[in-house]
Design an enzyme around this catalytic site. Structure first.
Site, PDB file in Angstrom:
ATOM      1  N   ASP A   1       0.641  -1.274  -0.206  1.00 35.97           N
ATOM      2  CA  ASP A   1       0.148  -0.023  -0.018  1.00 35.97           C
ATOM      3  C   ASP A   1       0.714   1.422   0.009  1.00 35.97           C
ATOM      4  OD1 ASP A   1      -2.003   1.887   0.489  1.00 35.97           O
ATOM      5  OD2 ASP A   1      -3.232   0.694   1.695  1.00 35.97           O
ATOM      6  N   LYS A   2       0.493   2.174  -0.823  1.00 33.11           N
ATOM      7  CA  LYS A   2       1.285   3.427  -1.031  1.00 33.11           C
ATOM      8  C   LYS A   2       1.087   4.294   0.611  1.00 33.11           C
ATOM      9  CE  LYS A   2       1.373   7.746  -3.340  1.00 33.11           C
ATOM     10  NZ  LYS A   2       0.754   8.716  -4.564  1.00 33.11           N
TER      11      LYS A   2
END
Length: 349
Positions: A79-80
């Protein structure tokens, strides 16, 4: 294609909470499953990143090393909008090395480098460890009991909303918008976007089938001809008859019920389960045919997900959750059975 209607396993608690008030509130640590041996033509990098997506960081590592992008690999995308620690590998035969203290990408830090004799390949992960803080919970009532239920009975193994892309401007997520265009004959030239669209489309159909099993009472109830996946493996077998041995193995989590990841070829299920899966595919015939025409093969995915070593603690109205999940599964599928999560602007950027 909607993504907001998939059934829950448990009655909703109607509790609101804030996810990702900061990137540090959503921490993910890869569990590789093996240790690099210290020699070989691949440099393994243990990297902490914050606010960066994995593919972008791989590009920056390639630029720093002046190697082609294909020389830089990773086992899974993270996940960014999180603080994550994960492995990258750089293919560099010989004795050459790099001074990783000079890698100055904002939001990234190389914590360790070590040689290994094999390339880091997509999907080789054993799993991920999560440390998540949920803030501003509107109530605590029922949360502890629900977490105990999840330990005992798990949650539906849905693909998480991240798989479908940014829902800020379209509730379906951007990747499903691309998938719609692909279904309608539009060519997606960008390889990365095309891959994400295909993955989102296949994941959406899986979630639809899982939703239908849950709604019809078959989440934990096997049908004759159901396909059972062996725990910790991609191996599976068809249970033509459901006897006490099958029920006991499911209860012991030695095997898991599964449903199709759609593609070309024959379904592995038989009897009642085969009819159930074929009927669902007929309801989404265009999507099923699109996936077949893309050349994907029939695969299976477990429909139950059990967090490992789940523990939690409270601090005022904040809930801290720590647990591990197998590779390819989603922490958000656990969180959705707890409360209605509200992402802040950080998670929507």
């Amino acid at each position: 294609m909607k993504i907001d209607h998939w059934s829950h396993q448990y009655p909703k608690l109607n509790i609101l909470g804030q996810l990702k008030s900061s990137a540090e509130d959503f921490q993910v640590t890869e569990i590789l499953g093996y240790e690099p041996i210290g020699e070989g033509e691949h440099i393994y990098l243990w990297v902490r990143k914050t606010g960066l997506n994995t593919a972008y960081l791989a590009e920056q590592i390639a630029k720093f090393t002046r190697l082609p992008l294909r020389a830089v690999t990773y086992a899974g995308r993270k996940d960014k909008h999180a603080q994550t620690e994960q492995w990258f590998s750089v293919h560099l035969p010989g004795k050459g090395e790099f001074d990783w203290t000079q890698f100055n990408e904002p939001g990234a830090e190389v914590l360790k480098s070590i040689r290994h004799n094999k390339k880091l390949r997509t999907g080789v992960l054993k799993g991920n460890r999560f440390n998540i803080i949920l803030r501003q919970l509107s109530s605590k009532f029922g949360i502890d009991e629900r977490l105990q239920q999840i330990i005992q009975s798990g949650v539906p193994n849905y693909y998480g909303s991240q798989r479908f892309g940014n829902t800020l401007y379209d509730p379906r997520g951007g990747n499903l918008v691309l998938a719609d265009k692909m279904i309608n004959g539009e060519t997606i030239r960008n390889r990365n976007k095309r891959s994400m669209a295909i993955s989102a489309l296949r994941s959406w159909l899986f979630n639809e089938m899982l939703h239908s099993r849950l709604r019809n009472g078959y989440l934990n109830k096997p049908l004759p001809g159901d396909v059972m996946q062996l725990a910790g493996s991609n191996s599976f077998f068809c249970a033509q008859q459901i006897d006490n041995s099958i029920i006991e193995r499911i209860q012991q989590r030695d095997i898991y019920l599964s449903t199709p990841l759609w593609g070309k070829g024959n379904l592995a299920s038989e009897s009642d389960a085969l009819q159930f899966e074929q009927d669902l595919a007929q309801q989404h015939l265009t999507i099923a045919q699109t996936l077949e025409n893309l050349g994907l093969n029939q695969e299976r995915r477990a429909i139950n997900l059990f967090p490992n070593d789940l523990e939690w603690s409270w601090k005022n109205d904040a809930l801290n959750l720590i647990f591990s999940l197998p590779s390819g599964t989603f922490a958000t599928s656990v969180l959705r059975e707890l409360l209605d999560v509200q992402n802040n602007n950080l998670a929507k950027a």
